[in-house]
Design an enzyme around this catalytic site. Sequence first.
Site, PDB file in Angstrom:
ATOM      1  N   ASP A   1       0.875  -1.337  -0.046  1.00 51.22           N
ATOM      2  CA  ASP A   1       0.201  -0.021   0.047  1.00 51.22           C
ATOM      3  C   ASP A   1       1.142   0.872  -0.083  1.00 51.22           C
ATOM      4  OD1 ASP A   1      -2.995   1.141   0.787  1.00 51.22           O
ATOM      5  OD2 ASP A   1      -1.475   2.560   1.613  1.00 51.22           O
TER       6      ASP A   1
ATOM      7  N   GLU B   1      -4.816   2.393  -4.589  1.00 53.61           N
ATOM      8  CA  GLU B   1      -3.178   2.658  -4.429  1.00 53.61           C
ATOM      9  C   GLU B   1      -2.417   1.404  -3.740  1.00 53.61           C
ATOM     10  OE1 GLU B   1      -4.886   3.470  -2.293  1.00 53.61           O
ATOM     11  OE2 GLU B   1      -4.146   3.434  -0.379  1.00 53.61           O
TER      12      GLU B   1
HETATM   13  N1  LIG Z   1      -4.439   9.349  -8.404  1.00 56.18           N
HETATM   14  C1  LIG Z   1      -5.225   8.010  -8.050  1.00 56.18           C
HETATM   15  N2  LIG Z   1      -5.242   8.073  -6.864  1.00 56.18           N
HETATM   16  C2  LIG Z   1      -5.879   7.035  -6.429  1.00 56.18           C
HETATM   17  C3  LIG Z   1      -6.592   6.195  -7.425  1.00 56.18           C
HETATM   18  N3  LIG Z   1      -7.133   5.235  -6.352  1.00 56.18           N
HETATM   19  C4  LIG Z   1      -7.009   5.671  -4.943  1.00 56.18           C
HETATM   20  N4  LIG Z   1      -6.847   6.364  -4.721  1.00 56.18           N
HETATM   21  C5  LIG Z   1      -6.904   7.675  -3.997  1.00 56.18           C
HETATM   22  O1  LIG Z   1      -5.374   7.313  -3.294  1.00 56.18           O
HETATM   23  C6  LIG Z   1      -5.532   7.677  -1.590  1.00 56.18           C
HETATM   24  C7  LIG Z   1      -5.874   6.400  -1.237  1.00 56.18           C
HETATM   25  O2  LIG Z   1      -5.789   7.304   0.589  1.00 56.18           O
HETATM   26  P1  LIG Z   1      -5.423   6.459   1.807  1.00 56.18           P
HETATM   27  O3  LIG Z   1      -6.622   5.070   1.373  1.00 56.18           O
HETATM   28  O4  LIG Z   1      -6.871   7.170   2.605  1.00 56.18           O
HETATM   29  O5  LIG Z   1      -4.736   6.618   2.269  1.00 56.18           O
HETATM   30  P2  LIG Z   1      -3.498   7.339   2.322  1.00 56.18           P
HETATM   31  O6  LIG Z   1      -3.567   8.682   2.143  1.00 56.18           O
HETATM   32  O7  LIG Z   1      -2.557   6.159   1.030  1.00 56.18           O
HETATM   33  O8  LIG Z   1      -2.759   6.829   3.384  1.00 56.18           O
HETATM   34  P3  LIG Z   1      -2.527   6.118   4.088  1.00 56.18           P
HETATM   35  O9  LIG Z   1      -2.733   5.109   2.891  1.00 56.18           O
HETATM   36  O10 LIG Z   1      -3.060   5.585   5.641  1.00 56.18           O
HETATM   37  O11 LIG Z   1      -0.418   6.201   4.227  1.00 56.18           O
HETATM   38  C8  LIG Z   1      -7.190   8.444  -1.684  1.00 56.18           C
HETATM   39  O12 LIG Z   1      -7.017   9.914  -1.671  1.00 56.18           O
HETATM   40  C9  LIG Z   1      -7.468   7.841  -2.895  1.00 56.18           C
HETATM   41  O13 LIG Z   1      -8.130   8.585  -3.921  1.00 56.18           O
HETATM   42  C10 LIG Z   1      -6.099   6.175  -8.219  1.00 56.18           C
HETATM   43  O14 LIG Z   1      -6.206   4.846  -9.672  1.00 56.18           O
HETATM   44  N5  LIG Z   1      -5.193   7.116  -8.799  1.00 56.18           N
END
Ligand SMILES: Nc1nc2c(ncn2[C@@H]2O[C@H](COP(=O)(O)OP(=O)(O)OP(=O)(O)O)[C@@H](O)[C@H]2O)c(=O)[nH]1
Length: 458
Positions: free
Chosen positions: A328, A371
């Site tokens: 992640d 992600e």
């Molecule tokens: N640019 C982009 N962002 C994505 C995609 N899929 C998911 N996200 C973003 O990834 C972010 C994941 O955030 P969180 O689940 O809060 O976790 P984080 O900010 O990575 O924090 P931690 O996992 O706690 O380290 C979200 O803002 C989603 O919108 C994608 O395909 N592209």
Amino acid sequence: MPLELAEALLTALPSQIAVLDESGIVCYANPAWNRFMRESGRISTDSSIGSRYLSLCADVLLNGDQQEKPGFEQQWQTFLAGSDLVLRFDLACRTASTTHWFSAQINRFQYQEKRYFLVLYENISERKQTELQHILAERLLHKVLEVLPVGVWIMDQQGQIVEGNPAGIAIWAGARFVKPEQFGEYKGWWLDTGKPIQADEWAASRAIRNGEVSIDEEIRIQCFDGSEKIILNSALPLLDSKGVVTGAIIVNQDITSRKLAEQHLSQAKSEIESAHHELQQVLSREQKMARTDELTGLCNRRQFFALTQQLYEVARRYQTPLSVMLIDVDRFKQVNDLHGHLVGDKALVHIADIARKQVRASDVLARYGGEEFIIALPNTDSEKALHVAEQIRVDVATTPLVFDQQSIRLSISVGITEWHQSDSSLMQMITRADGALYAAKRAGRNKCLLAEQSADEN
Ligand SMILES: Nc1nc2c(ncn2[C@@H]2O[C@H](COP(=O)(O)OP(=O)(O)OP(=O)(O)O)[C@@H](O)[C@H]2O)c(=O)[nH]1
């Protein structure tokens, strides 16, 4: 000449000879004449003397024609009464078993102021038989030519057509026909190569000139109505008994409709083939899309499960190690918030490329969602999997994403587990890896944790 010698001569002659008086009554006949007349049933006694010449000519066929007796009678009477010196004709005398052909010559002469006729018959039966056979053969040939479905032409040594049949005429009907001497200039017939036929290239002229045999040369002919015909043209030289070319026989077959059907068929075939090819491409594209994550080019979640389920079954059956790691991206929301979603996407691709470099061909690397990435490592225990995870983590941490002259630092957290005897499903392993990932996050991120360790830590 003494009379006895003359008599002996006439007796010995094989030709039939008779002398008629001026009213056409036989007054002398040599033995050959009498023998023939008796054998053919024209007289019942040994001598023809006193018989009317005309009555001896029953069933006469003049000059090979089926001329009836009245016609001959009239001709005979005219000669008898007229002043012509010679009368010549061919006649056929039928006997019970056969027909004898004679060439007759009748000469008028005078003797002691009386008029007589000398009748001389020469047997020409053999020649006539040959002629008749020839005529019959020709008639038969005509019949055959008439009903033949292919065009047949017979040419003489000069290239002149001496015989043709209805099928041949039908083939060339409407064609821009020219005289043989114009062949060379003519552009209305050409070979299937598109080359106009020159006079000396024409199969018939090659047959006549060189004795060449041509079979099924495909030619195209232009018609006055603008249409084209496709003809199969064959030519064979005609040879005499010494092998000298005396002409040629040409055989034509109209294959226009067959050719058209073939063309349509091959066109339809190539259209079907190209449609099939296109369909295959679309299908394989679709199949690939159904298996692939569009952004990173990695396997998608569905494909991950399809492939890893098999690895899971193998591990269970053969008791071989299998590890799974969940990755992640740390604080990815911040990346998006600070640099925009597009840069976020590039960061995901960047991490996917780093992970791709560390896995083996037998491993399954997939985008698990958002992600998150997941890797299944067959034949790999958790210690080795941890080693791989560490390499990826370090690479991500030390290889920032360079974009628009900015350098964006990234990190990942990884949860790892290996297959346990007690596992009842693949999902159970993934849930355990997820727990380890959660623990890695809680432990400050940019970390790789084994589920087994994290359980101990908890
Ligand atoms: N640019 C982009 N962002 C994505 C995609 N899929 C998911 N996200 C973003 O990834 C972010 C994941 O955030 P969180 O689940 O809060 O976790 P984080 O900010 O990575 O924090 P931690 O996992 O706690 O380290 C979200 O803002 C989603 O919108 C994608 O395909 N592209």
